[in-house]
Scaffold this motif. Sequence first.
Motif, PDB file in Angstrom:
ATOM      1  N   PRO A 123       0.818  -1.227   0.000  1.00  0.00           N
ATOM      2  CA  PRO A 123       0.000   0.000   0.000  1.00  0.00           C
ATOM      3  C   PRO A 123       0.842   1.263   0.000  1.00  0.00           C
ATOM      4  N   ARG A 124       0.568   2.140  -0.956  1.00  0.00           N
ATOM      5  CA  ARG A 124       1.333   3.379  -1.063  1.00  0.00           C
ATOM      6  C   ARG A 124       0.499   4.612  -0.721  1.00  0.00           C
ATOM      7  N   THR A 125      -0.800   4.480  -0.665  1.00  0.00           N
ATOM      8  CA  THR A 125      -1.649   5.631  -0.381  1.00  0.00           C
ATOM      9  C   THR A 125      -2.483   5.364   0.864  1.00  0.00           C
ATOM     10  N   PRO A 126      -2.685   6.383   1.685  1.00  0.00           N
ATOM     11  CA  PRO A 126      -3.425   6.206   2.934  1.00  0.00           C
ATOM     12  C   PRO A 126      -4.923   6.106   2.716  1.00  0.00           C
ATOM     13  N   GLY A 127      -5.574   5.393   3.618  1.00  0.00           N
ATOM     14  CA  GLY A 127      -7.020   5.338   3.621  1.00  0.00           C
ATOM     15  C   GLY A 127      -7.586   6.481   4.448  1.00  0.00           C
ATOM     16  N   PRO A 128      -8.899   6.581   4.525  1.00  0.00           N
ATOM     17  CA  PRO A 128      -9.521   7.696   5.251  1.00  0.00           C
ATOM     18  C   PRO A 128      -9.278   7.670   6.759  1.00  0.00           C
ATOM     19  N   ASP A 129      -8.866   6.505   7.285  1.00  0.00           N
ATOM     20  CA  ASP A 129      -8.643   6.404   8.731  1.00  0.00           C
ATOM     21  C   ASP A 129      -7.184   6.600   9.133  1.00  0.00           C
ATOM     22  N   ALA A 130      -6.326   6.964   8.164  1.00  0.00           N
ATOM     23  CA  ALA A 130      -4.904   7.145   8.458  1.00  0.00           C
ATOM     24  C   ALA A 130      -4.700   8.339   9.393  1.00  0.00           C
ATOM     25  N   ARG A 131      -3.771   8.178  10.326  1.00  0.00           N
ATOM     26  CA  ARG A 131      -3.437   9.257  11.249  1.00  0.00           C
ATOM     27  C   ARG A 131      -2.402  10.178  10.606  1.00  0.00           C
ATOM     28  N   GLU A 132      -2.344  11.411  11.102  1.00  0.00           N
ATOM     29  CA  GLU A 132      -1.375  12.378  10.591  1.00  0.00           C
ATOM     30  C   GLU A 132      -0.244  12.583  11.591  1.00  0.00           C
ATOM     31  N   ALA A 133       0.942  12.791  11.060  1.00  0.00           N
ATOM     32  CA  ALA A 133       2.115  13.067  11.875  1.00  0.00           C
ATOM     33  C   ALA A 133       3.054  13.966  11.081  1.00  0.00           C
ATOM     34  N   ALA A 134       4.050  14.497  11.765  1.00  0.00           N
ATOM     35  CA  ALA A 134       5.027  15.351  11.094  1.00  0.00           C
ATOM     36  C   ALA A 134       6.386  15.191  11.754  1.00  0.00           C
ATOM     37  N   VAL A 135       7.429  15.377  10.956  1.00  0.00           N
ATOM     38  CA  VAL A 135       8.800  15.380  11.480  1.00  0.00           C
ATOM     39  C   VAL A 135       9.478  16.668  11.052  1.00  0.00           C
ATOM     40  N   LEU A 136      10.493  17.061  11.813  1.00  0.00           N
ATOM     41  CA  LEU A 136      11.234  18.279  11.508  1.00  0.00           C
ATOM     42  C   LEU A 136      12.625  17.924  10.994  1.00  0.00           C
TER      43      LEU A 136
END
Length: 214
Positions: free
Chosen positions: A36-49
């Motif tokens: 799987p390369r694309t997220p589904g609607p239930d994917a969580r969001e995160a970020a890195v610096l």
Amino acid sequence: MNCFVEKIKCEISKGLPAAAVQWEMASSDRLIKGFPRTPGPDAREAAVLILLFPHHGSVHTIFMQRPDYKGIHGGQISFPGGKKETYDSDLIQTALREASEETGVKSNEISVINTLTPLFIPVSNTIVTPVAAWMKKKPEFQHHPGEVVFLFDGEIKRFLEPSIIKIKPMLIHGVSIDVKYYDYDGHVIWGATAMMLHELLTIIRRGNIMLTVG
């Protein structure tokens, strides 16, 4: 504004290299058919610096090693970052907050350059947005002992040397996979972190951006 920052902002404005470049540093399990390369609607969001700063006349960035716990990312080398909380105004705020908590950097001294291409991590069902940023001088890092084992800074120009990229087998959740990684003084930088770093390095190469700073 710093010349390096101006040039990298200009190069990013021309368009991001995106997933095709990120996947050049993918491990073998990601390359199998049907991964799987694309997220589904239930994917969580995160970020890195991806925090860039001058040190000894050259551009560096900071990495951290997570504690070796039973979770998905235990013991890995990564950029500072984490999941988006409801009180974060956006993913840039997430990256700045997490970096401050994990490394002790002062968010008000950081200049955001831009976001890079979000990367979906299926094993944690998370889509991670890299945020490139700049500090005028190397900060006095103080890592959070509960979340970080240690911090180390890496000189960006060393990552442009072909010999730093290596491949080795690793046993992940009982399955042997071939891992492409950056070998930085024995630190193994692989997976999502290597893929996001690779996009930034591609931008630097594409723009022929000098990494020498005053």
